[in-house]
Design an enzyme around this catalytic site. Structure first.
Site, PDB file in Angstrom:
ATOM      1  N   ASP A 144     -20.025  -0.240  21.692  1.00 39.18           N
ATOM      2  CA  ASP A 144     -20.934   0.904  21.864  1.00 39.18           C
ATOM      3  C   ASP A 144     -20.566   2.061  20.945  1.00 39.18           C
ATOM      4  O   ASP A 144     -19.381   2.389  20.792  1.00 39.18           O
ATOM      5  CB  ASP A 144     -20.817   1.439  23.302  1.00 39.18           C
ATOM      6  CG  ASP A 144     -21.991   1.053  24.181  1.00 39.18           C
ATOM      7  OD1 ASP A 144     -23.043   0.657  23.652  1.00 39.18           O
ATOM      8  OD2 ASP A 144     -21.837   1.155  25.413  1.00 39.18           O
ATOM      9  N   ASP A 204     -19.458   1.824  26.570  1.00 39.74           N
ATOM     10  CA  ASP A 204     -18.845   3.135  26.814  1.00 39.74           C
ATOM     11  C   ASP A 204     -18.741   3.404  28.315  1.00 39.74           C
ATOM     12  O   ASP A 204     -18.160   4.412  28.738  1.00 39.74           O
ATOM     13  CB  ASP A 204     -19.584   4.252  26.072  1.00 39.74           C
ATOM     14  CG  ASP A 204     -21.027   4.405  26.499  1.00 39.74           C
ATOM     15  OD1 ASP A 204     -21.518   3.579  27.305  1.00 39.74           O
ATOM     16  OD2 ASP A 204     -21.684   5.360  26.029  1.00 39.74           O
ATOM     17  N   GLU A 239     -32.422  -1.178  30.602  1.00 36.03           N
ATOM     18  CA  GLU A 239     -31.655  -0.819  31.802  1.00 36.03           C
ATOM     19  C   GLU A 239     -32.537  -0.129  32.839  1.00 36.03           C
ATOM     20  O   GLU A 239     -33.389   0.705  32.503  1.00 36.03           O
ATOM     21  CB  GLU A 239     -30.477   0.111  31.425  1.00 36.03           C
ATOM     22  CG  GLU A 239     -29.667   0.524  32.652  1.00 36.03           C
ATOM     23  CD  GLU A 239     -28.281   1.087  32.349  1.00 36.03           C
ATOM     24  OE1 GLU A 239     -27.852   1.082  31.177  1.00 36.03           O
ATOM     25  OE2 GLU A 239     -27.637   1.524  33.328  1.00 36.03           O
TER      26      GLU A 239
HETATM   27  O1  KIV Z   1     -21.765   0.938  28.539  1.00 32.49           O
HETATM   28  C1  KIV Z   1     -22.145  -0.126  29.038  1.00 32.49           C
HETATM   29  O2  KIV Z   1     -21.362  -0.865  29.656  1.00 32.49           O
HETATM   30  C2  KIV Z   1     -23.549  -0.507  28.882  1.00 32.49           C
HETATM   31  C3  KIV Z   1     -24.051  -1.691  29.638  1.00 32.49           C
HETATM   32  C4  KIV Z   1     -24.008  -1.494  31.079  1.00 32.49           C
HETATM   33  C5  KIV Z   1     -25.363  -2.141  29.162  1.00 32.49           C
HETATM   34  O3  KIV Z   1     -24.250   0.123  28.165  1.00 32.49           O
END
Ligand code: KIV
Length: 275
Positions: A88, A49, A187
């Site tokens: 996501d 996301d 993270e």
């Molecule tokens: O949204 C995203 O790109 C992420 C990654 C950076 C792990 O959650």
């Protein structure tokens, strides 16, 4: 002549199986042409996301919708031949209840054909993760710095500096692991904690700003390509400077258009001689 066997993409189980064997290579992907370039080099492509900030200029990921994730998930699936593809779940599409999470995950998997979904959260999301996994949805967890919680977490600070914070991340990771996640993003988390967590979980840990101790690494592709330069967190390494390449190309094009040296004769259609 026999048809070559259809190439199979890696599965979530294949990603877990890399744990202790070799680091898993993960990047974000949002479009078909970029997926075609990244896919041969990656074990997992994440339709993150982060696309809200990287592609749409949003300030945070909070405004990203399910429809946006589906459109980009479909684009990535058109380009992926090798890597496992995870999409996501955006903010507000899963936190309300495990039933809401299942409906969103099922819709995304049906409409994109992706291999599973990622969601942010620790202990409070464990019941949801178990519910999804037991109903056929592979789940990629996400603990430590959770960008969807930016409005309650006081911004994008690295995590695990105090004993209290470290203990919370430890409990979050354990809960999501026990709930059945095949892998977990850690993270923005201090190295000793990421190392300790990696050593205690069955799931593969995929670090972003969480040290080389994790079972794999993920970066936002536009960050590592030097395309998204609004800010550069400490954990990002630029492997290219595509922003400079694109600016130079646009400058050269503009100069040639103004000078009428583009299009040149080789770019121009002439009337074919009559037969
Ligand atoms: O949204 C995203 O790109 C992420 C990654 C950076 C792990 O959650």
């Amino acid at each position: 002549m026999s048809t070559p066997p259809r190439q199979k993409r890696l599965t979530p189980d294949d990603i877990t199986a890399l744990k202790g064997v070799r680091p898993a290579v993960c990047l974000t992907a949002y479009t078909t042409p970029m997926t075609r370039l990244l896919d041969p080099h990656c074990d997992l492509l994440l339709v993150g996301d982060s696309l809200g900030m990287v592609l749409y200029g949003m300030e945070t990921t909070v405004g990203v919708t399910v429809e946006m994730m589906i459109a980009h998930g479909q684009a990535v699936m058109r380009g992926a031949a090798h890597a496992c593809v995870i999409v996501d779940l955006p903010f507000g599409s899963y936190q309300e209840s495990k039933e809401q999470a299942f409906r969103t995950a099922a819709r995304i998997m049906k409409e994109t054909g992706c291999d599973g979904v990622k969601l942010e959260g620790g202990e409070e999301m464990a019941e949801t993760v178990a519910f999804l996994v037991s109903r056929g949805v592979p789940v990629f967890g996400h603990v430590g710095l959770m960008p969807q919680q930016v409005n309650t977490a006081g911004g994008y600070r690295s995590k695990g500096h105090s004993d209290k914070e470290a203990d919370k991340i430890r409990r979050d990771a354990r809960a999501i692991d026990q709930a059945g996640a095949f892998a977990i993003v850690i993270e923005g988390t201090v190295e000793p904690l990421a190392r300790e967590i990696t050593g205690t979980l069955s799931a593969a840990t995929i670090g972003i700003g969480a040290s080389p101790a994790c079972d794999g690494q993920v970066l936002v592709s536009d960050d590592m390509l030097g395309l998204f330069n609004d800010f550069k967190p400490r954990f990002v390494k630029h492997y290219a400077d595509l922003a400079a390449v694109i600016s130079q190309a646009a400058e050269d094009y503009a100069a040639e258009v103004r000078a009428r040296s583009f299009p040149a004769p080789e770019h121009t259609f002439q009337v074919r001689p009559k037969k």
